[in-house]
Design a protein around this motif. Structure first.
Motif, PDB file in Angstrom:
ATOM      1  N   TRP A 228       0.810  -1.192   0.000  1.00  0.00           N
ATOM      2  CA  TRP A 228       0.000   0.000   0.000  1.00  0.00           C
ATOM      3  C   TRP A 228       0.861   1.267   0.000  1.00  0.00           C
ATOM      4  O   TRP A 228       2.029   1.257   0.337  1.00  0.00           O
ATOM      5  CB  TRP A 228      -0.923  -0.002   1.218  1.00  0.00           C
ATOM      6  N   ASP A 289      -9.334   1.919  -0.986  1.00  0.00           N
ATOM      7  CA  ASP A 289      -8.926   1.110  -2.126  1.00  0.00           C
ATOM      8  C   ASP A 289      -8.808   2.000  -3.363  1.00  0.00           C
ATOM      9  O   ASP A 289      -8.957   3.227  -3.284  1.00  0.00           O
ATOM     10  CB  ASP A 289      -9.883  -0.064  -2.353  1.00  0.00           C
ATOM     11  N   LYS A 290      -8.553   1.390  -4.520  1.00  0.00           N
ATOM     12  CA  LYS A 290      -8.306   2.171  -5.729  1.00  0.00           C
ATOM     13  C   LYS A 290      -9.526   2.938  -6.201  1.00  0.00           C
ATOM     14  O   LYS A 290      -9.406   3.924  -6.939  1.00  0.00           O
ATOM     15  CB  LYS A 290      -7.798   1.245  -6.841  1.00  0.00           C
ATOM     16  N   SER A 310      -5.360   0.131  -0.880  1.00  0.00           N
ATOM     17  CA  SER A 310      -4.192   0.486  -1.683  1.00  0.00           C
ATOM     18  C   SER A 310      -3.514   1.737  -1.140  1.00  0.00           C
ATOM     19  O   SER A 310      -2.403   2.065  -1.537  1.00  0.00           O
ATOM     20  CB  SER A 310      -4.597   0.713  -3.141  1.00  0.00           C
TER      21      SER A 310
END
Length: 649
Positions: A228, A289-290, A310
């Protein structure tokens, strides 16, 4: 897995279909991310989750790497030891087409075993919980291995079949499979054939179907431990500004009750709970997250947050009281935040230490944004006066980054890209949740303060670690906490620690690594970690450096710096012999001015020569520094050092 896996193995065969389609796997993974209660329950059973119990050496958890089937040729008994809940070895009789809920349970169980094995787990297929080698036919074995591959994919791990064995008389015999054998069921007995006729007929003798057991390694890759992006945000502002409450609401997903309930999750000491004021540095995380989806402690464990995210946002909650200013400065210099959140109580305005904290961010070149809190109970005229004060100080010559009030998601996204020129301002309430989505969207779009080229260069360098904390734990021994400033540190790396008071360095070998309270096999540049050691015999101190032997081993007693005097209340000018506490990265000790070009007062610059009073330290040219003595404060940059060669013990 002992009582955890009490479901009858035959239930694995009753589900419909498999999970070949990638969309079904993704849906199952999202379901797994929200079902971490089981893994938390298992984690609470283990004292190894405590810091003092984790750092026990390089052997890691119990049974780690002990592949029992591989050792079965030396076993005198025909059974393996019974399965235990602790450790990283799991027995499974068979795993044939599990249904979605069963698969979710199995993946959660696999994550537990991976945690126990610090990234590795061993599955013994065809083995009962008691240790008996039951074996599977070829079709069942292939189906079980395929299920393991699906489970490992959902757990972001790889699946490696180490070895297969043939079960002969209850014992595992190594074999080499050349042809697949099908499981041939026994022919059904006809109901109308009587016993005498059956005895007279000659039934052809057939060999029983072969039975197999297998040993499978589940392993997370090296990059999984640090996959990450880590952003550190320092929470600054005057006491009673709502810094800890805001952190608690963001990281735990619970709104405050108006009396500071949310901040209790961050307090570390009893007197902090009693007074409601932070006196030490605490850290909490949230992830994205993305796609920008947020993960916090509301529905996720810390392991789930790290697995799903991420980007990890680490909030560094720093004291706001004037009497803890030394701790505040150390939090900014030692923890190297990417950004600073300046928190303002809308009812009080810019009072107390706010201006001083803003000056620190400017002096240390840390980009900041402003969060106005407690807006739910503030009258409109008071709120406008607070905004006017903030706009005025941000436009001033000291900051020169005008405020930018964020009122929509599109503006929040824009604010994350213009921070070098403008200062985003958010007006939120931790009680009603007003505008908190704007703040979280802004955080999800923030990028590391360093450019991509600078991050790549730092990551490719040899490892260096700045020590900001020393713990002495009974059993594990000495544990060092701090920030990886360059390169990557791995288990079993041999590094140099120093300089000690006698100007020497000691070689030491890394036994274990812990990041965000979880064991890791490596730590990369920009991550705050705790390190355990095999053979550290001398007691370190804060401010030391742990670095690769390829770096030059030296220490510094005297250095030259270009300084700017921010404030000096004395009637006399700053001159030779003046002593102050200097902060350089994780270093915090007293220095004395031994030479300077000219005497200076507030708002003036000079080149001075400084000497460490207590012991030598390791610094480098270009490091930013901050010094203070009472109300006298200044900042500067190291422009020259006098190296003293050091010995290595």
């Amino acid at each position: 897995m002992g009582n955890m896996d009490s479901v009858d193995p035959s239930t694995d065969d009753t589900s419909d279909g498999t999970f070949e389609d990638i969309t079904e796997i993704a849906d199952t993974k999202r379901s797994i991310d929200t079902s971490e209660d089981l893994i938390n329950t298992m984690a609470n059973k283990r004292s190894k989750q405590n810091l003092g119990c984790f750092f026990v050496g390089s052997e890691g958890p119990r049974n780690r790497g002990n592949r029992l089937l591989s050792n079965s040729e030396q076993l005198a008994d025909v059974e393996l030891p019974p399965e235990v809940e602790e450790g990283n070895i799991e027995y499974k009789l068979k795993l044939v087409n599990p249904n979605p809920s069963r698969l979710e349970h199995l993946v959660t169980q696999m994550k537990w075993r991976l945690r126990e094995g610090q990234g590795e787990a061993v599955y013994e297929i065809g083995v009962q919980d008691s240790g008996k080698l039951a074996g599977l036919c070829r079709l069942e074995m292939d189906a079980s291995i395929e299920t393991l591959r699906k489970m490992s994919k959902l757990a972001d791990a790889e699946c490696i079949v180490l070895k297969e064995f043939n079960v002969v008389n209850g014992r595992a015999v190594p074999i080499i499979i050349e042809e697949e054998e099908e499981c041939v069921p026994a022919p059904p007995r006809l109901a109308w054939v009587d016993a005498e006729e059956e005895e007279e007929d000659e039934v052809p003798v057939t060999n029983p179907p072969a039975k197999f057991v297998a040993e499978v390694l589940i392993r997370r890759g090296q990059d999984e431990d640090c996959m990450w992006t880590d952003l550190r945000i320092a929470m600054l502002g005057n006491v009673d500004g709502g810094k800890s409450t805001l952190c608690g609401v963001l990281t735990h997903g619970e709104r405050d009750n108006g009396a500071g309930k949310a901040r209790l999750n961050l307090f570390r000491h009893l007197h902090e709970i009693q007074s409601g004021h932070t006196s030490s540095i605490s850290r909490e995380i949230m992830g994205f997250d993305k796609t920008g989806r947020m993960f916090n402690y509301e529905n996720h464990s810390i392991e789930s947050i790290l697995d799903c995210s991420s980007k990890i946002i680490t909030f560094i909650d720093i004291p706001g009281s004037q009497k803890y200013l030394k701790t505040t400065v150390f939090g900014l210099t030692g923890h190297c935040p990417d950004y600073a959140a300046l928190v303002v109580n809308s009812k009080q305005g810019l009072v107390g230490t706010f201006r001083e904290h803003l000056g620190l961010t400017v002096a240390l070149r840390v980009l900041s944004f402003v969060v106005i809190t407690k807006t739910d109970g503030t009258a409109a005229p008071t709120l406008r006066r607070c905004r006017h004060q903030i706009d005025t100080i941000l436009k001033g010559p000291a900051v020169r980054r005008p405020g930018f009030l964020v009122s929509s998601l599109s503006e929040a996204e824009e604010a994350a890209t213009i921070m070098k020129d403008r200062t985003p301002v958010f007006m939120v309430s931790a009680v009603t949740g007003c505008n908190l989505p704007l703040l979280t969207h802004f955080l999800s779009r923030l990028q590391p303060a360093l450019s991509k080229e600078e991050r790549v260069q730092a990551l490719q360098a040899k490892p260096r670690f700045a020590v900001d904390g020393v713990l002495s734990v009974t059993g594990p021994g000495i544990i060092l906490t701090g920030l990886v400033t360059k390169g990557t540190i791995r288990e079993e790396d041999t590094l140099l620690l120093g300089p000690f008071d006698d100007k020497s360095y000691q070689q030491c070998r890394i036994a274990s690594i812990q990041c965000n309270r979880l064991p890791r096999r490596l730590a990369k540049c920009g991550q705050s970690v705790s390190l355990g050691f095999h053979d550290l015999t001398r007691l370190p101190r804060k401010g030391m450096i742990l670095q690769s032997p390829e770096y030059e081993a030296y220490c510094v007693e005297e250095f030259t710096a270009d300084i700017y005097l921010l404030q000096h209340t004395s009637s006399s000018k700053l001159k030779i012999g003046f002593e102050a506490t200097v902060f350089i990265e994780s270093i915090r000790q007293k220095v004395e001015i031994v030479h300077m070009e000219r005497q200076i007062t507030t708002g003036q610059k000079a080149k001075v020569k400084l000497k460490f009073v207590q012991y030598p330290d390791l610094i480098s040219v270009g490091s930013r520094l901050f010094f203070r003595n009472g109300r006298t404060k200044g900042m500067g940059t190291v422009c020259g050092i006098s190296k003293i060669p050091s010995s290595i013990l």
